[in-house]
Design a protein around this motif. Structure first.
Motif, PDB file in Angstrom:
ATOM      1  N   UNK A 140       0.769  -1.249   0.000  1.00 30.40           N
ATOM      2  CA  UNK A 140       0.000   0.000   0.000  1.00 30.40           C
ATOM      3  C   UNK A 140       0.800   1.299   0.000  1.00 30.40           C
ATOM      4  N   UNK A 141       2.111   1.233  -0.060  1.00 29.83           N
ATOM      5  CA  UNK A 141       2.878   2.486   0.015  1.00 29.83           C
ATOM      6  C   UNK A 141       3.670   2.773  -1.256  1.00 29.83           C
ATOM      7  N   UNK A 142       3.156   2.307  -2.387  1.00 32.57           N
ATOM      8  CA  UNK A 142       3.766   2.675  -3.657  1.00 32.57           C
ATOM      9  C   UNK A 142       4.845   1.721  -4.134  1.00 32.57           C
ATOM     10  N   UNK A 143       5.545   2.151  -5.191  1.00 31.24           N
ATOM     11  CA  UNK A 143       6.502   1.270  -5.868  1.00 31.24           C
ATOM     12  C   UNK A 143       7.755   0.995  -5.047  1.00 31.24           C
ATOM     13  N   UNK A 144       8.208   1.974  -4.274  1.00 29.86           N
ATOM     14  CA  UNK A 144       9.409   1.812  -3.438  1.00 29.86           C
ATOM     15  C   UNK A 144      10.589   1.272  -4.257  1.00 29.86           C
ATOM     16  N   UNK A 145      10.853   1.954  -5.364  1.00 28.59           N
ATOM     17  CA  UNK A 145      11.963   1.611  -6.268  1.00 28.59           C
ATOM     18  C   UNK A 145      11.843   0.187  -6.820  1.00 28.59           C
ATOM     19  N   UNK A 146      10.609  -0.286  -6.977  1.00 27.40           N
ATOM     20  CA  UNK A 146      10.398  -1.609  -7.571  1.00 27.40           C
ATOM     21  C   UNK A 146      10.127  -2.707  -6.576  1.00 27.40           C
ATOM     22  N   UNK A 147      10.366  -2.430  -5.278  1.00 22.74           N
ATOM     23  CA  UNK A 147      10.143  -3.457  -4.249  1.00 22.74           C
ATOM     24  C   UNK A 147       8.654  -3.628  -3.969  1.00 22.74           C
ATOM     25  N   UNK A 148       7.909  -2.519  -3.992  1.00 20.17           N
ATOM     26  CA  UNK A 148       6.486  -2.569  -3.699  1.00 20.17           C
ATOM     27  C   UNK A 148       5.654  -2.896  -4.922  1.00 20.17           C
ATOM     28  N   UNK A 149       4.331  -2.734  -4.783  1.00 15.48           N
ATOM     29  CA  UNK A 149       3.400  -3.009  -5.876  1.00 15.48           C
ATOM     30  C   UNK A 149       3.430  -1.850  -6.867  1.00 15.48           C
ATOM     31  N   UNK A 150       3.636  -2.166  -8.148  1.00 14.53           N
ATOM     32  CA  UNK A 150       3.693  -1.152  -9.193  1.00 14.53           C
ATOM     33  C   UNK A 150       2.346  -1.103  -9.906  1.00 14.53           C
ATOM     34  N   UNK A 151       1.652   0.015  -9.785  1.00 15.53           N
ATOM     35  CA  UNK A 151       0.333   0.154 -10.413  1.00 15.53           C
ATOM     36  C   UNK A 151       0.466   0.272 -11.926  1.00 15.53           C
ATOM     37  N   UNK A 152      -0.508  -0.262 -12.642  1.00 17.38           N
ATOM     38  CA  UNK A 152      -0.529  -0.155 -14.096  1.00 17.38           C
ATOM     39  C   UNK A 152      -1.114   1.177 -14.529  1.00 17.38           C
ATOM     40  N   UNK A 153      -0.578   1.714 -15.608  1.00 15.90           N
ATOM     41  CA  UNK A 153      -1.182   2.881 -16.237  1.00 15.90           C
ATOM     42  C   UNK A 153      -2.325   2.377 -17.114  1.00 15.90           C
ATOM     43  N   UNK A 154      -3.283   3.264 -17.527  1.00 12.58           N
ATOM     44  CA  UNK A 154      -4.443   2.814 -18.312  1.00 12.58           C
ATOM     45  C   UNK A 154      -4.086   1.986 -19.535  1.00 12.58           C
ATOM     46  N   UNK A 155      -3.011   2.358 -20.228  1.00 10.30           N
ATOM     47  CA  UNK A 155      -2.656   1.630 -21.448  1.00 10.30           C
ATOM     48  C   UNK A 155      -2.260   0.192 -21.136  1.00 10.30           C
ATOM     49  N   UNK A 168     -11.148  -4.351 -27.596  1.00  9.54           N
ATOM     50  CA  UNK A 168     -10.262  -3.205 -27.469  1.00  9.54           C
ATOM     51  C   UNK A 168     -11.094  -1.939 -27.443  1.00  9.54           C
ATOM     52  N   UNK A 169     -10.836  -1.073 -26.480  1.00 11.05           N
ATOM     53  CA  UNK A 169     -11.597   0.155 -26.370  1.00 11.05           C
ATOM     54  C   UNK A 169     -11.287   1.087 -27.527  1.00 11.05           C
ATOM     55  N   UNK A 170     -12.222   1.978 -27.777  1.00 16.05           N
ATOM     56  CA  UNK A 170     -12.143   2.843 -28.943  1.00 16.05           C
ATOM     57  C   UNK A 170     -10.871   3.674 -28.956  1.00 16.05           C
ATOM     58  N   UNK A 171     -10.457   4.207 -27.805  1.00 11.26           N
ATOM     59  CA  UNK A 171      -9.274   5.060 -27.769  1.00 11.26           C
ATOM     60  C   UNK A 171      -8.003   4.286 -28.053  1.00 11.26           C
ATOM     61  N   UNK A 196      -3.954  12.179 -21.814  1.00 15.98           N
ATOM     62  CA  UNK A 196      -4.896  11.488 -20.934  1.00 15.98           C
ATOM     63  C   UNK A 196      -5.804  10.605 -21.790  1.00 15.98           C
ATOM     64  N   UNK A 197      -5.766   9.304 -21.521  1.00 14.32           N
ATOM     65  CA  UNK A 197      -6.601   8.385 -22.294  1.00 14.32           C
ATOM     66  C   UNK A 197      -8.088   8.656 -22.081  1.00 14.32           C
ATOM     67  N   UNK A 198      -8.444   9.090 -20.882  1.00 17.04           N
ATOM     68  CA  UNK A 198      -9.862   9.358 -20.624  1.00 17.04           C
ATOM     69  C   UNK A 198     -10.356  10.538 -21.460  1.00 17.04           C
ATOM     70  N   UNK A 199      -9.506  11.544 -21.662  1.00 18.36           N
ATOM     71  CA  UNK A 199      -9.883  12.667 -22.519  1.00 18.36           C
ATOM     72  C   UNK A 199     -10.054  12.213 -23.965  1.00 18.36           C
ATOM     73  N   UNK A 200      -9.117  11.380 -24.435  1.00 18.88           N
ATOM     74  CA  UNK A 200      -9.170  10.881 -25.813  1.00 18.88           C
ATOM     75  C   UNK A 200     -10.410  10.019 -26.012  1.00 18.88           C
ATOM     76  N   UNK A 201     -10.712   9.194 -25.003  1.00 26.57           N
ATOM     77  CA  UNK A 201     -11.893   8.334 -25.078  1.00 26.57           C
ATOM     78  C   UNK A 201     -13.173   9.170 -25.105  1.00 26.57           C
ATOM     79  N   UNK A 241      -4.091  18.830 -29.780  1.00 25.42           N
ATOM     80  CA  UNK A 241      -4.855  19.699 -28.895  1.00 25.42           C
ATOM     81  C   UNK A 241      -4.857  19.196 -27.452  1.00 25.42           C
ATOM     82  N   UNK A 242      -5.140  17.904 -27.272  1.00 25.16           N
ATOM     83  CA  UNK A 242      -5.271  17.400 -25.900  1.00 25.16           C
ATOM     84  C   UNK A 242      -3.919  17.177 -25.235  1.00 25.16           C
TER      85      UNK A 242
END
Length: 480
Positions: A140-155, A168-171, A196-201, A241-242
């Motif tokens: 729960x405290x972030x990546x910690x230089x790779x030791x902790x859990x690394x969250x995925x980005x939307x892509x 596959x989503x439209x964006x 931002x993928x949400x803006x593009x979507x 633009x975005x």
């Protein structure tokens, strides 16, 4: 390998919510911990409970430590899941005076939970709080230089979903096209990683903007019948633009905002009209192993499509044509939760029945599936009056029943105008699959038979309608 003795299956009744849950300020006991959860995360806890009832509990073990008396266990990690389980198992734990709506919602969900209750959960028992905290920290405290859990980005999430067979989503289809198109500069391609993928979507989900960009959204595929260089020009303009530092979602938040947005940049967009030169329809999602899994059904016909470009340089681009020769009536990727056991079995059969071998059988079974689905919706929402015993005995034609369902879904605003209009047009056409004459001809006319393409096309036209229909049936049953 033997399972560690620290792993134990522990009764839910022996788990205690952590009164010192680090998500919130400390409380005195479990009752106050539950109330704090409802105050801070009420809707999310309900959504979690709903998901657990729908598809089961996550296989990730709960982290626990023994209580002071050694009779129970305090949850160090898994407090949200514990709360969801306790409330769906015992809705009376919710103060109906303070949280009347949550009490009602959990009571409704409880009716489904008791059919397959979860009485115990898999836990990992730590010796004490200090030992458990070392591992909770990694979670729960972030990546910690790779030791902790690394969250995925939307892509990255999109890639994962695609490999699991999700559409596959439209964006992502548009980004895939931009990154592979020879008509797009490297500068724009780099910007696709920063937007931002949400803006593009949000932009591409607007039918007005898609039309302005020469795009079509058909059966979850982004298509165009305009030249590739012109489509690329329009999408690059949007990316530019975005990607600007001062771009704000407020400028595209509503339909009116998006119309004003596209008007501001209209001078930079290609002009598409009825007089514009068109090409054979093509799919924007290129084959690209770096971004998507490209395994295809061996029974699916894949062809190269010839693209005629404005510069008269006839360039053959290897793109997937729209699958027209699939093996089954309903694609395996079309996931529908069907609450009626009989109709669910028919749905599964339509996903496995070889339409090329059993064409006539498929047409009849699809007709049965459609009518039983419509009947279930009518009965669930009580649209035929209290005196009607069942939709099947109502005396109404299939055409009439479809029209009632379409009108109800439209009035409740659970179906978009394009889908509603499509269903209305189909029911009026005598040669469509909805038509009673067509259905009767398939069953009773000894010389009139459908082709596999007739049936798959019919399903493709009604797929979105059926997905929405069964989703609404499920929601109505849960909310009762």
């Amino acid at each position: 390998m033997a399972i560690e003795k620290n792993y134990k299956q522990i009764l839910l009744s022996r788990l205690i919510l952590n009164p010192e849950n680090d998500r919130f300020e400390p409380v005195i006991n479990e009752r106050e911990a539950i109330e704090m959860m409802l105050q801070k995360l009420g809707t999310k806890i309900y959504n979690l409970a709903y998901d657990i009832v729908k598809r089961g509990l996550s296989k990730k073990p709960f982290y626990v430590i023994p209580s002071d008396d050694g009779k129970k266990y305090i949850v160090k990690d898994g407090n949200r899941r514990t709360t969801a389980l306790k409330l769906v198992a015992h809705p009376q734990l919710i103060d109906k005076n303070k949280y009347p709506e949550y009490r009602k919602r959990f009571e409704r969900l409880h009716k489904f939970f008791i059919n397959k209750p979860i009485k115990s959960v898999l836990c990992y028992v730590y010796l004490d709080s200090n030992e458990a905290d070392q591992w909770v920290e990694l979670e729960h405290t972030g990546e910690q230089k790779g030791v902790g859990v690394v969250s995925w980005i939307p892509e990255q999430i999109q890639r994962f979903n695609t490999r699991r067979g999700k559409k596959i989503k439209i964006e992502m289809q548009a980004l895939n096209f931009i990154r592979n198109s020879s008509f797009v500069s490297s500068d724009i391609k780099e910007k696709t990683s920063t937007i931002s993928l949400t803006n593009f979507q949000r932009i591409l989900s607007d039918a007005f903007i898609r039309e302005r960009l020469g795009l079509k959204w058909v059966n979850s595929m982004l298509l165009s019948d305009y030249p590739e260089n012109e489509v690329a020009k329009g999408l690059c303009c949007i990316i530019n633009e975005i990607a600007k530092p001062d771009f704000s979602v407020k400028s595209i938040y509503t339909v009116k905002d998006r119309m004003q947005f596209i008007e501001r940049i209209s001078s930079s967009l290609p002009e598409f009209s009825d007089k514009s030169s068109k090409v054979d329809i093509w799919e924007l999602s290129y084959e690209d192993n770096d971004y998507f899994n490209n395994e295809t059904n061996e029974d699916t016909s894949i062809n190269n499509v010839q693209i005629n470009l404005d510069n008269n340089d006839n360039k053959e681009v290897g793109k997937k044509a729209i699958p027209i020769n699939r093996k089954n009536v309903i694609p395996a990727k079309c996931l529908i939760r069907i609450t009626n056991p009989k109709v669910n079995k028919i749905y599964k059969e339509l996903q496995t029945l070889d339409i090329n071998k059993y064409t006539n059988c498929a047409s009849i079974v699809l007709r049965v599936f459609v009518e039983l689905s419509i009947d279930t919706y009518l009965e669930t929402f009580q649209l035929l009056g209290e005196q009607t015993i069942s939709a099947a005995n109502s005396g109404r034609s299939l055409h009439d029943k479809v029209s009632i369902v379409r009108s109800n879904m439209t009035s409740r605003k659970v179906m978009d105008d394009a889908t509603s209009k499509g269903i209305r047009v189909m029911t009026k056409k005598e040669d469509s699959l909805w038509s009673i004459k067509t259905f009767h001809a398939y069953v009773h006319n000894n010389i009139f038979a459908p082709t596999p393409t007739d049936i798959t096309t019919a399903w493709d036209n009604i797929e979105k309608f059926m997905v929405i229909l069964w989703h609404e049936i499920e929601q109505q049953l849960i909310n009762k």
